[in-house]
Structure formats: structure tokens, C-alpha cells
Write an enzyme that holds these catalytic residues in place. Sequence first.
Site, PDB file in Angstrom:
ATOM      1  N   GLY A   1       0.823  -1.199   0.000  1.00 52.74           N
ATOM      2  CA  GLY A   1       0.000   0.000   0.000  1.00 52.74           C
ATOM      3  C   GLY A   1       0.854   1.244   0.000  1.00 52.74           C
ATOM      4  O   GLY A   1       0.525   2.243   0.628  1.00 52.74           O
TER       5      GLY A   1
ATOM      6  N   ILE B   1       0.015   7.104   3.809  1.00 54.53           N
ATOM      7  CA  ILE B   1       1.019   6.765   4.814  1.00 54.53           C
ATOM      8  C   ILE B   1       2.085   5.848   4.223  1.00 54.53           C
ATOM      9  O   ILE B   1       3.272   5.971   4.543  1.00 54.53           O
ATOM     10  CB  ILE B   1       0.345   6.120   6.034  1.00 54.53           C
ATOM     11  CG1 ILE B   1      -0.510   7.160   6.764  1.00 54.53           C
ATOM     12  CG2 ILE B   1       1.375   5.518   6.994  1.00 54.53           C
ATOM     13  CD1 ILE B   1      -1.420   6.593   7.821  1.00 54.53           C
TER      14      ILE B   1
ATOM     15  N   ASP C   1      -2.915  -6.348  -5.764  1.00 51.05           N
ATOM     16  CA  ASP C   1      -4.145  -6.265  -5.001  1.00 51.05           C
ATOM     17  C   ASP C   1      -3.987  -7.222  -3.828  1.00 51.05           C
ATOM     18  O   ASP C   1      -4.092  -8.441  -3.980  1.00 51.05           O
ATOM     19  CB  ASP C   1      -5.339  -6.663  -5.864  1.00 51.05           C
ATOM     20  CG  ASP C   1      -6.666  -6.584  -5.109  1.00 51.05           C
ATOM     21  OD1 ASP C   1      -6.639  -6.289  -3.888  1.00 51.05           O
ATOM     22  OD2 ASP C   1      -7.720  -6.822  -5.714  1.00 51.05           O
ATOM     23  N   VAL C   2      -3.701  -6.671  -2.647  1.00 51.97           N
ATOM     24  CA  VAL C   2      -3.372  -7.523  -1.513  1.00 51.97           C
ATOM     25  C   VAL C   2      -4.551  -8.356  -1.032  1.00 51.97           C
ATOM     26  O   VAL C   2      -4.373  -9.289  -0.238  1.00 51.97           O
ATOM     27  CB  VAL C   2      -2.788  -6.715  -0.331  1.00 51.97           C
ATOM     28  CG1 VAL C   2      -1.477  -6.074  -0.718  1.00 51.97           C
ATOM     29  CG2 VAL C   2      -3.795  -5.682   0.173  1.00 51.97           C
TER      30      VAL C   2
ATOM     31  N   SER D   1      -5.023   1.030  13.466  1.00 53.40           N
ATOM     32  CA  SER D   1      -5.879   2.191  13.664  1.00 53.40           C
ATOM     33  C   SER D   1      -6.295   2.257  15.116  1.00 53.40           C
ATOM     34  O   SER D   1      -6.467   1.229  15.780  1.00 53.40           O
ATOM     35  CB  SER D   1      -7.129   2.096  12.781  1.00 53.40           C
ATOM     36  OG  SER D   1      -8.092   3.063  13.159  1.00 53.40           O
TER      37      SER D   1
ATOM     38  N   SER E   1      -9.036   2.763  15.933  1.00 49.46           N
ATOM     39  CA  SER E   1     -10.337   2.086  15.932  1.00 49.46           C
ATOM     40  C   SER E   1     -10.222   0.634  16.367  1.00 49.46           C
ATOM     41  O   SER E   1     -11.248  -0.022  16.599  1.00 49.46           O
ATOM     42  CB  SER E   1     -10.970   2.148  14.534  1.00 49.46           C
ATOM     43  OG  SER E   1     -11.308   3.475  14.190  1.00 49.46           O
TER      44      SER E   1
ATOM     45  N   TYR F   1     -14.375  -2.513  10.043  1.00 47.24           N
ATOM     46  CA  TYR F   1     -13.026  -1.948  10.058  1.00 47.24           C
ATOM     47  C   TYR F   1     -12.383  -2.174  11.423  1.00 47.24           C
ATOM     48  O   TYR F   1     -11.234  -2.631  11.520  1.00 47.24           O
ATOM     49  CB  TYR F   1     -13.105  -0.455   9.743  1.00 47.24           C
ATOM     50  CG  TYR F   1     -11.776   0.263   9.698  1.00 47.24           C
ATOM     51  CD1 TYR F   1     -10.899   0.082   8.640  1.00 47.24           C
ATOM     52  CD2 TYR F   1     -11.414   1.154  10.704  1.00 47.24           C
ATOM     53  CE1 TYR F   1      -9.690   0.752   8.586  1.00 47.24           C
ATOM     54  CE2 TYR F   1     -10.206   1.834  10.666  1.00 47.24           C
ATOM     55  CZ  TYR F   1      -9.348   1.636   9.602  1.00 47.24           C
ATOM     56  OH  TYR F   1      -8.148   2.304   9.562  1.00 47.24           O
TER      57      TYR F   1
ATOM     58  N   LYS G   1      -8.993  -4.422  12.214  1.00 45.65           N
ATOM     59  CA  LYS G   1      -7.810  -3.808  12.808  1.00 45.65           C
ATOM     60  C   LYS G   1      -7.536  -4.377  14.207  1.00 45.65           C
ATOM     61  O   LYS G   1      -6.379  -4.513  14.611  1.00 45.65           O
ATOM     62  CB  LYS G   1      -7.973  -2.295  12.871  1.00 45.65           C
ATOM     63  CG  LYS G   1      -7.938  -1.611  11.507  1.00 45.65           C
ATOM     64  CD  LYS G   1      -6.592  -1.788  10.817  1.00 45.65           C
ATOM     65  CE  LYS G   1      -6.494  -0.950   9.553  1.00 45.65           C
ATOM     66  NZ  LYS G   1      -5.180  -1.050   8.884  1.00 45.65           N
TER      67      LYS G   1
END
Length: 264
Positions: A18, A23, A69-70, A149, A151, A162, A166
Site C-alpha cells: 500500500g 502513509i 491487489d493484496v 488504527s 479504531s 473496520y 484492525k
Amino acid sequence: MTVLAGNALVGKVVLVSGGTQGIGAAAARAAARCGAEAIVVTGRRPEIASDLVDELSDLGAEALAMRCDVADVAQAQAAVAATVAEFERVDCVVNAAGFTERGTLLDTTPEMFENHVAVNLRAPFFIMQAAVRDMVARRSPGSIVNVLSISAFTGAPYLAPYAASKGGLASLTRNAAHAHRFDRIRINGLNIGWTATEGEDSVQRRFHGAGDGWLEEAGRRLPAGRLGDPDEIADMIVFLLSDGSGIVTGAVLDWDQKVMGAED
């Protein structure tokens, strides 16, 4: 904005999943500034990375952008294999690829849930697997940083899949670090907070109806008066990749301007 420089990663081959924007791209630049010998960045649209590759080359690193495309395990592992084939090893890995859609516990579909898991959890698992196999086979130390994250603790109600993915990656980070501590392979993670990236701009406009000026308005509501900066996060990533972070492994660090668990 801070900009780390020096020789923290001299001679290292670095793979950034990515890494074509946000980042990941910032981490690639930081690695090049810190002397990395070679940097491979992956993404679904490597054509947007041509300027980045030129930047990395100008900073003295051999640079390569690779389509990947992971969400496809075969492609994710092939990125590691291609890095090893090109540069004979992989020393450092940054798992920065991420996927986020808005979904609550009640309206998240199985497909949405699977998409989050595929990119945010399964991909780092198998990228680490392939990279660690190379490190172990060479009996060489290595370092991995997973971009998580804040999150992962709970997340907003509309970030249910999400947060789940994570949170899983946080546990995986610690598990893998524990498993390979005697191989001298250090694996750490960063729970990043709200950060000003191209992806976040797209998310805010797509899901929250944000218009021009949303970034400044959001910043005024935060303690620092702004969102996080990708270059600052990149400096921390490079620090964790480098020998400068010493023996630290299995750490999942909060990188945010709010204190988790605190109340006024």
C-alpha cells in the site's frame, strides 16, 4: 511536520504494501531519506507511483513500483517473492495497505466484512508469512511494522467491520512478534488516529458529504489544531523498523492526540 533523516536504514531492502500513496508513500520516502538500499512499493494502481519512484531514486534508493491487489493472497505473497528475486532478500516490511467502508453491526453485509478482513487482516498475515520465511531461511534479523488504527480499540459504530479487522491485526502483530522473537525478527504496530491523507479526503467526501475546507474545520476541533501528518507517522515507522528502536517487539503503540480510556 518532522522529517527523519540519517542512516537508520542503510543497506536495507524495504517492502511497503500500500505504498503508492498516503502513509505508505510517506513511509517509503522516509526509508529512502534514511539510507534504504532498495524500496518496493505496491498498490493496485502502480501508474500513480511513477513520480514517487523518481523521488525515491533521487534520494539514492533503487525503487520499484509493483501492481498488487493484496486482497488476493497469491498477489500479496508474490510481491514478497518478487522483492526477494530482484534484491535477493527483504529486510523490512511495512503493511500500510488499508480498506474502509462504512458499516454498522446491523447493516454490514458479508461481502463488506470479507473485504475488510481480506485487506486489513489476511493480507498482512500472508505478507508477513512470506517475508518471515525469507528472513528465517537466511538466518537474518528483520523488522516489520503494521499500520493499524486507533479504531482497533472500539471505533465508531459505523466502523464495525473496520474495527474488527484492525483489532485482529493488533493481536496478530503481538502473536507473530512473540513467535519470532528468537529469530530476531521484530514486529510492531501503530494505532494511528485521524490523519490527513488522500484516502481520508476521499472517505470524508464520499461518506460524510464533506466539501472543500473540511480538513481545516475538522482540525479546529482537535487538541493540536490539525489532523495527523503522514510524514510524522512515517518517521515513527522508520524508527520502529530501525535498530534505533532497540529490542522493542510486540508493541502496538497509539499514535493519536486523544488518550484512550480517558474521560473528562
